[in-house]
Design a protein around this motif. Sequence first.
Motif, PDB file in Angstrom:
ATOM      1  N   TYR A   1       1.021   9.479 -10.907  1.00 48.74           N
ATOM      2  CA  TYR A   1       0.286   8.404 -11.711  1.00 48.74           C
ATOM      3  C   TYR A   1      -0.572   7.717 -11.160  1.00 48.74           C
ATOM      4  CZ  TYR A   1       0.081   5.909 -15.615  1.00 48.74           C
ATOM      5  OH  TYR A   1      -0.086   5.443 -17.153  1.00 48.74           O
ATOM      6  N   ASP A   2      -2.328   8.450 -11.142  1.00 46.19           N
ATOM      7  CA  ASP A   2      -2.854   7.742 -10.299  1.00 46.19           C
ATOM      8  C   ASP A   2      -3.643   6.334 -11.155  1.00 46.19           C
ATOM      9  OD1 ASP A   2      -3.132   9.310  -8.428  1.00 46.19           O
ATOM     10  OD2 ASP A   2      -4.081  11.172  -8.835  1.00 46.19           O
ATOM     11  N   PRO A   3      -4.209   5.555  -9.984  1.00 46.04           N
ATOM     12  CA  PRO A   3      -4.278   4.448 -11.320  1.00 46.04           C
ATOM     13  C   PRO A   3      -6.024   4.902 -11.855  1.00 46.04           C
ATOM     14  CG  PRO A   3      -4.232   4.022  -8.615  1.00 46.04           C
ATOM     15  CD  PRO A   3      -3.633   5.117  -9.226  1.00 46.04           C
TER      16      PRO A   3
ATOM     17  N   GLY B   1       3.190   9.974  -6.026  1.00 47.29           N
ATOM     18  CA  GLY B   1       1.849  10.426  -6.241  1.00 47.29           C
ATOM     19  C   GLY B   1       1.457  11.161  -7.850  1.00 47.29           C
TER      20      GLY B   1
ATOM     21  N   THR C   1       0.847  -1.651  -0.087  1.00 51.60           N
ATOM     22  CA  THR C   1       0.533  -0.295  -0.400  1.00 51.60           C
ATOM     23  C   THR C   1       0.914   1.554   0.032  1.00 51.60           C
ATOM     24  OG1 THR C   1       0.417  -0.278   2.513  1.00 51.60           O
ATOM     25  CG2 THR C   1      -1.816  -1.396   0.686  1.00 51.60           C
TER      26      THR C   1
ATOM     27  N   GLY D   1      -3.281  -2.692 -12.433  1.00 48.90           N
ATOM     28  CA  GLY D   1      -2.678  -2.322 -11.010  1.00 48.90           C
ATOM     29  C   GLY D   1      -2.763  -3.077 -10.418  1.00 48.90           C
TER      30      GLY D   1
ATOM     31  N   ASP E   1       5.292   2.068 -11.586  1.00 50.16           N
ATOM     32  CA  ASP E   1       5.006   2.446 -10.316  1.00 50.16           C
ATOM     33  C   ASP E   1       5.721   3.105  -9.478  1.00 50.16           C
ATOM     34  OD1 ASP E   1       3.807  -0.711 -10.998  1.00 50.16           O
ATOM     35  OD2 ASP E   1       5.318  -1.897 -11.065  1.00 50.16           O
TER      36      ASP E   1
ATOM     37  N   PRO F   1      -5.953   0.008  -5.735  1.00 51.94           N
ATOM     38  CA  PRO F   1      -4.680   1.181  -5.447  1.00 51.94           C
ATOM     39  C   PRO F   1      -3.495   0.767  -5.324  1.00 51.94           C
ATOM     40  CG  PRO F   1      -6.034   0.184  -3.368  1.00 51.94           C
ATOM     41  CD  PRO F   1      -7.068  -0.481  -4.946  1.00 51.94           C
TER      42      PRO F   1
ATOM     43  N   GLN G   1       3.307   6.378  -9.390  1.00 53.90           N
ATOM     44  CA  GLN G   1       1.756   6.045  -8.569  1.00 53.90           C
ATOM     45  C   GLN G   1       2.620   6.274  -7.199  1.00 53.90           C
ATOM     46  OE1 GLN G   1      -0.189   2.893  -8.743  1.00 53.90           O
ATOM     47  NE2 GLN G   1      -1.242   2.535  -7.422  1.00 53.90           N
ATOM     48  N   ARG G   2       3.766   5.585  -6.292  1.00 54.21           N
ATOM     49  CA  ARG G   2       4.401   5.983  -5.551  1.00 54.21           C
ATOM     50  C   ARG G   2       4.804   7.343  -5.242  1.00 54.21           C
ATOM     51  NH1 ARG G   2       9.827   4.623  -5.514  1.00 54.21           N
ATOM     52  NH2 ARG G   2      10.659   6.940  -4.904  1.00 54.21           N
TER      53      ARG G   2
ATOM     54  N   GLU H   1       0.909   7.452   1.847  1.00 52.50           N
ATOM     55  CA  GLU H   1       1.643   8.830   1.954  1.00 52.50           C
ATOM     56  C   GLU H   1       1.961   8.785   0.069  1.00 52.50           C
ATOM     57  OE1 GLU H   1      -0.452  11.593   2.619  1.00 52.50           O
ATOM     58  OE2 GLU H   1      -1.333  10.836   4.397  1.00 52.50           O
ATOM     59  N   PRO H   2       1.836   9.603  -0.559  1.00 49.62           N
ATOM     60  CA  PRO H   2       2.741   9.027  -1.652  1.00 49.62           C
ATOM     61  C   PRO H   2       4.396  10.149  -1.156  1.00 49.62           C
ATOM     62  CG  PRO H   2       1.144  10.776  -2.140  1.00 49.62           C
ATOM     63  CD  PRO H   2       1.038  10.390  -0.515  1.00 49.62           C
TER      64      PRO H   2
END
Length: 329
Positions: free
Chosen positions: A51-53, A49, A5, A91, A43, A59, A46-47, A8-9
């Motif tokens: 590149y949102d799925p 913050g 998970t 994702g 990835d 998530p 995304q981590r 927080e980014p």
Amino acid sequence: MYAITIPEPGGPEALVWDEVPDPVPGEGEVLLEVTAGAVNRADILQRQGFYDPPPGTPPYPGLECSGRIAGIGTGVSGWSVGDEVCALLSGGGYAEKVVVPAGQLLPVPEGVGLRQAAALPEVTCTVWSNVFMIAHLRPGETLLVHGGSSGIGTMAIQLAKAVGARVAVTAGTQEKLDRCAELGADILVNYREQDFVEEIRKATDGAGADVILDNMGAKYLERNVKALAVNGRLAIIGMQGGVKGELNIGALLTKRAAISATSLRARPLEEKAAIVAAVREHVWPLFSGGRLRPVIDRELPMPDAATAHQVLEDSGHIGKVLLIAPQGA
């Protein structure tokens, strides 16, 4: 189940192995018990913050995985519980279980292990869709691959050679170039020491590259156009070198060249299914003949995803980095 998970980014330490709800397959979907997932630069974005799925996607990061089918939703045919598969995901691959649209499943190819198959869906679908379905690389043409030692690059070299093309690559160390040569690359360019435009021109008697597969974006845009042959095709699949560049339309017109820019993750399900079907038809048979193989840098326990992300950010890897789920260890 457990999954990686991102509460927080942030940096690699932002990745947390935590208990989350089990997924349930819906209509047209299957449930996989994950054996392994693979790490991609998306990835990392995304981590951080950036590149949102897509909506409706888990998530958790992870754009590809391998595993066994553990459940089947309504309207699915051609697959059975227990089948060993790999999958292209939007994702959720950094998890013990994931739900996948049936159209994005591939059988584990002959000659490849179940864990190693996690290295294949994203790279084969990316290379086949961009280099062959869009840019139409043909036998005898020259393909230039930036980042030749990456997961994408190592697969692009092998596929292009399999169809009879000539392959040029860029990489930042001699070790990486040597590995590219072992896979069949014909023209080796150290981008830290050489100008790839000049090297491509010299190697092609001034003609240039017919197709360029580019992960850099803005930083290489002008030079990529210069490196293209007449009727050349530039396929942009990444933005590691920035998002805004200046394009000389006159140079593009003179060369009658074309530029495409694509990503897999946000495509509609039917487009992904069509790409996966094409890969199964055209690419998968090459594994059984030994003409293709996954190139894997290392395997790490899935809870240690932070280390895997650091490996990618340090750019010392060659090929793919895999995350092995607890049940796959």
